[in-house]
Design an enzyme around this catalytic site. Structure first.
Site, short mmCIF file in Angstrom:
data_model
loop_
_atom_site.label_atom_id
_atom_site.label_comp_id
_atom_site.label_asym_id
_atom_site.label_seq_id
_atom_site.Cartn_x
_atom_site.Cartn_y
_atom_site.Cartn_z
N ASP A 56 0.82 -1.21 0.00
CA ASP A 56 0.00 0.00 0.00
C ASP A 56 0.86 1.26 0.00
O ASP A 56 1.70 1.44 0.89
CB ASP A 56 -0.89 -0.03 1.26
N ASP A 57 0.65 2.13 -0.99
CA ASP A 57 1.35 3.42 -1.07
C ASP A 57 2.86 3.27 -1.29
O ASP A 57 3.64 4.11 -0.83
CB ASP A 57 1.13 4.24 0.21
N CYS A 95 -5.86 5.39 -3.40
CA CYS A 95 -6.07 3.95 -3.16
C CYS A 95 -7.35 3.39 -3.75
O CYS A 95 -7.33 2.43 -4.54
CB CYS A 95 -6.03 3.68 -1.65
N HIS A 149 -10.32 -1.51 -1.42
CA HIS A 149 -9.96 -0.37 -0.57
C HIS A 149 -10.31 -0.59 0.91
O HIS A 149 -11.34 -1.13 1.25
CB HIS A 149 -10.65 0.91 -1.04
N ASP A 331 -0.63 0.24 -5.50
CA ASP A 331 -1.77 0.93 -6.12
C ASP A 331 -1.38 2.25 -6.78
O ASP A 331 -2.11 2.75 -7.63
CB ASP A 331 -2.90 1.15 -5.12
N HIS A 332 -0.23 2.80 -6.43
CA HIS A 332 0.27 4.04 -7.03
C HIS A 332 1.63 4.31 -6.42
O HIS A 332 2.13 3.53 -5.59
CB HIS A 332 -0.67 5.23 -6.78
#
Length: 481
Positions: A56-57, A95, A149, A331-332
């Site tokens: 995540d992130d 997200c 999410h 996710d990014h």
């Protein structure tokens, strides 16, 4: 055998000729059939499993992606098993919208998810998600941790905004990181913990943290399901803030060795106001506090990496590696002070670009593709590798790049964000990034990523680039919907 011995000599000759040509035909089919071009054996080959790992992130501050400071030995090990995509881009650097796009294979304007509250089923009630596709095709489908999410950290230990129809089984661990939030150091007390520069160098072991528990539960499922095809999605929460990891990971990064992002005077003078998310720059934090936040982020990455190592070790121990596809993604990306910006929700390179690794048994090892790809491409790629349909998806399968990473590839990547009533849309080619805010009414940006990879000079208003702007603007209008 009895029937064969009763045949006359002539019949035996005919049978031999027939059998010979049948053998040749079968051999030809073997060479052209099977998942990822593998030959079909006399007995049907065991179907590929899917180990689907998300972080995540996570940005590209990873050893194998070129950052020499950040220690990620296990993700680096995974890179040696497959193909690393050095230019993979999120369709929406936030997200919820990103995950909805990736897991349905549809662009944000189709899912209708532009925030952290909208469920994609509101607009696409009958869409088949990637894990659901495998569930519908007799795979055991399970999730441990965050895949769809979740609000972090508030929803750790819950289902978050999960999609129940996608899974046979879900597991939602909750560790001492959640119980010890009172111990956090919050450098931005005006922000909630899900967006704060808050961190904790925790006491105790990896196994007491939520991500450690996620890895352990995933290993148990691998042990239980090793003899049947599975789609196992393992979603780690780190390095999402608050940045929590056992103290030993913080010790790897002395504060005085943390390099802050390079800045130039008047950097933001040519940048549209709509492009700025962190205001004032760096939230007004001094260099010491920024180093504390960045150190905690790096410590969280290395902690998460250790959990990835548990999964790889389990695959090897259980002899699952030879028939398990591994996909590692985030996710990014994540800004760490570039242009004074932090975290995600921007269309600068550090926010839009995300790590992506794919390992296929029998495929290429230790290779890198610099082609511009999208997280949207993951769904059709995994479906093709396993011979499953990917109807309605808007990405393109990456199988040809898994076979030949430098293959001709003419697809750009599209990213977007929604800021109030203003939509930002960006197109990334191998050389250029072009962005329009409110269809250009609130500003445009053009960066030459070859000569200006840190995006310090906005070329959009320069006369010499008018044709380039027109070309990319036309491409942008075609691509994001």
């Amino acid at each position: 055998m009895v029937v064969y011995h009763e045949l006359t000599a002539g019949k035996m000759k005919n049978r031999f000729i027939f059998s010979f040509f049948a053998f040749l035909l079968g051999a030809m089919l073997e060479l052209s059939s099977g998942c990822f071009g593998q030959a079909v054996r006399a007995k049907p080959a065991k179907r590929y499993n899917i180990l689907f790992i998300s972080s995540d992130d996570l940005n590209n501050d990873i050893g194998c992606f070129g950052n020499p400071l950040v220690q990620t030995p296990h993700i680096d090990r995974l890179a040696q098993r497959g193909v690393l995509f050095s230019r993979a881009y999120s369709q929406f650097p936030l997200c919820g919208p990103s995950r909805a796009s990736l897991l349905t294979g549809r662009r944000p304007d189709v899912t209708g998810v532009y925030d952290l509250k909208t469920n994609f089923r509101t607009n696409l009630p009958d869409v088949v998600t990637l894990p659901q596709l495998f569930k519908n095709n007799n795979y055991f489908s399970a999730r441990v941790g965050k895949i769809f999410h979740y609000g972090v950290p508030n929803e750790i230990g819950t289902d978050g905004m999960d999609d129940p129809v996608s899974w046979h089984k879900v597991i939602n661990p909750k560790g001492r990181d959640k119980a010890e939030e009172r111990l956090l150091t919050n450098l931005t007390p005006g922000h909630g913990l899900g967006a704060a520069f808050a961190y904790l160098a925790a006491d105790g072991t990896d196994d007491e943290q939520t991500d450690g528990m996620i890895a352990n539960e995933a290993v148990k499922l691998l042990e239980e399901k090793k003899d049947e095809p599975f789609f196992l999605a393992v979603g780690f929460f780190r390095p999402h803030c608050p940045y929590v990891a056992p103290k030993k990971y913080f010790d790897l990064y002395p504060l005085d060795k943390i390099p802050l992002a390079r800045e130039v005077a008047n950097d933001l003078d040519d940048v549209p106001k709509a492009a700025i998310f962190t205001n004032p720059p760096h939230y007004g934090l001094d260099e010491d506090k920024r180093r504390q936040a960045q150190r905690a982020y790096y410590a969280s990455i290395t902690f998460m990496d250790a959990q990835v190592g548990k999964l790889l070790d389990a695959l090897d121990r259980l002899k699952l590696s030879e028939h398990t596809i591994i996909v590692f993604w985030s996710d990014h990306g994540y800004n760490l002070g570039q242009h004074g910006q932090w975290q995600k929700f921007s269309l600068f390179e550090n926010s839009a670009k995300a790590p992506l690794l794919i390992s296929v048994p029998g495929g290429l090892k230790g290779r890198q593709s610099a082609r511009t790809v999208e997280l949207l491409d993951i769904y059709p790629t995994i479906a093709e590798l396993c011979g499953l349909p990917a109807s309605g998806t808007q990405g393109k399968s990456l199988v040809q790049l898994l076979r030949r990473p430098s293959a001709k590839w003419d697809r750009p990547a599209f990213s977007q964000i929604q800021k109030g009533k203003i939509t930002g849309r960006s197109v990334r080619t191998e050389r250029w990034r072009y962005t329009e805010w409110d269809e250009g009414r609130s500003g445009t940006e053009l960066y030459d990523e070859r000569n200006d990879p840190e995006e310090f000079t906005n070329l959009a208003s320069a006369n010499r680039y008018r044709n380039r702007v027109a070309e990319l603007s036309g491409l942008l209008k075609k691509g994001t919907r």
